[in-house]
Enzyme design. Structure first.
Site, PDB file in Angstrom:
ATOM      1  N   THR A 170      42.843  34.758  46.472  1.00 49.90           N
ATOM      2  CA  THR A 170      43.172  36.109  46.009  1.00 49.90           C
ATOM      3  C   THR A 170      43.558  36.972  47.207  1.00 49.90           C
ATOM      4  O   THR A 170      43.026  36.787  48.301  1.00 49.90           O
ATOM      5  CB  THR A 170      41.926  36.686  45.298  1.00 49.90           C
ATOM      6  OG1 THR A 170      41.740  35.965  44.093  1.00 49.90           O
ATOM      7  CG2 THR A 170      42.060  38.173  45.004  1.00 49.90           C
ATOM      8  N   VAL A 199      39.458  37.107  32.308  1.00 49.26           N
ATOM      9  CA  VAL A 199      39.792  38.160  33.265  1.00 49.26           C
ATOM     10  C   VAL A 199      38.672  38.242  34.296  1.00 49.26           C
ATOM     11  O   VAL A 199      37.496  38.297  33.929  1.00 49.26           O
ATOM     12  CB  VAL A 199      39.968  39.521  32.548  1.00 49.26           C
ATOM     13  CG1 VAL A 199      40.204  40.631  33.559  1.00 49.26           C
ATOM     14  CG2 VAL A 199      41.128  39.446  31.553  1.00 49.26           C
TER      15      VAL A 199
HETATM   16  N1  ASP Z   1      38.048  37.084  42.329  1.00 52.83           N
HETATM   17  C1  ASP Z   1      39.034  36.207  41.761  1.00 52.83           C
HETATM   18  C2  ASP Z   1      38.686  35.957  40.320  1.00 52.83           C
HETATM   19  O1  ASP Z   1      37.549  35.640  40.027  1.00 52.83           O
HETATM   20  C3  ASP Z   1      39.149  34.894  42.461  1.00 52.83           C
HETATM   21  C4  ASP Z   1      39.173  34.963  43.965  1.00 52.83           C
HETATM   22  O2  ASP Z   1      38.991  36.034  44.554  1.00 52.83           O
HETATM   23  O3  ASP Z   1      39.377  33.941  44.604  1.00 52.83           O
HETATM   24  O4  ASP Z   1      39.565  36.043  39.499  1.00 52.83           O
END
Ligand code: ASP
Length: 302
Positions: A170, A199
């Site tokens: 992300t 989500v």
């Molecule tokens: N926070 C993101 C989610 O859970 C994934 C990530 O940050 O790698 O959608």
């Protein structure tokens, strides 16, 4: 005083992906910094930096995102303006290369904060946000990962994140412009093999993203189901605001809460109204980069 910080995910980034992560966060930082040095706004800098990482197949945002259980790519993003506390977010959108641009349009051109799925895509059409083919988002690495996961009798994102090594690329950015305005944003393809319509934290204001001029801004990454439960981004802002923590301590405090209360793994970037940075993560690595008027050259670390 201008400052900007970006991240490109927190996990056990393998050695052979370090260079791509370093280059990716570095060029995103330059895109945002160029805007700030040309007198642009923190909001524009955040959007430009995130657009760069959405274009970059290295990251789980835009092109390069994880594939969900149904073989689709569904994207989430959010942006917040610390000056007005306006915010915009989209979740579970398909065929959009730059979800942060759509989140910005929700903030600027609608009376809402969060639009999801078909409604968000309808709004994108109305706002002339470009659509792309599924193939423009899918990269071979993620198709292979998805196929491999389908061969397992059971795959649990929770278990994978509990080991702190689940891939998580992300992207996020927080910026402060010369006018003293703070903005923050986050964009993601979520987690591998997620349930359709799932989500995560990234488009949830207060969890993945938060900004308020009187304190600063935060963007988070990591296991979304855990981050949501501790309202991570806003908890860090509150620690600075009410507990008078430094941004470094507040970032660490946020990660401690994430781990001790819900066994979560992830990373956070923090930028205060005075342009001071905080970074913390409890994964083996986190890709990040920052620059400000107070340092002579960008700091890029993976
Ligand atoms: N926070 C993101 C989610 O859970 C994934 C990530 O940050 O790698 O959608």
């Amino acid at each position: 005083m201008k400052s900007i910080i970006v991240h490109g995910g927190a996990w056990d980034i393998p050695d052979d992906m370090l260079g791509d992560h370093r280059n990716g966060v570095s060029s995103a930082l330059s895109a945002g910094w160029d805007i700030l040095t040309n007198g642009g706004s923190a909001l524009d800098a955040v959007q430009a930096a995130i657009n760069k990482m959405e274009d970059d197949p290295t990251f789980d945002a835009g092109r390069g995102s994880f594939v969900n259980m149904a073989g689709q790519i569904e994207l989430d993003a959010s942006i917040m303006d610390g000056r007005t506390m306006r915010a915009g977010a989209v979740a579970a959108v398909r065929n959009i290369l730059h979800p942060i641009t759509l989140a910005r349009a929700v903030m600027d051109k609608s009376e809402h904060v969060l639009l999801v799925s078909d409604g968000a895509m309808r709004f994108a059409r109305e706002q002339d946000i470009p659509f792309c083919g599924a193939d423009d988002l899918l990269v071979g690495r993620e198709f292979e990962r998805w196929k491999e996961i389908q061969t397992r009798p059971a795959y649990s994102g929770r278990e994978a994140f509990a080991g702190s090594t689940n891939p998580g690329d992300t992207v996020g950015c927080v910026a402060l412009d010369d006018q003293g305005n703070v903005a923050s944003g986050t964009s993601t393809g979520g987690t591998p093999n997620k349930y359709p319509g799932r989500v995560g934290d990234s488009p949830i204001i207060g969890c993945g993203t938060y900004a308020v001029n009187s304190v600063g801004g935060v963007s988070t990454t990591g296991w979304g189901e855990a981050i949501i439960k501790v309202v991570l981004a806003k908890s860090i802002i509150d620690a600075i605001d009410m507990l008078k923590m430094t941004p470094e301590d507040a970032a660490q405090h946020g990660i401690s809460i994430l781990h001790s209360r819900v066994e979560g793994y992830g990373g956070v970037i923090v930028l205060t109204k005075k342009g001071k940075f905080g970074i913390a993560f409890n994964t083996p690595r986190m890709a990040r980069a920052y620059m400000s008027d107070e340092i002579s050259e960008p700091v890029v670390t993976v």
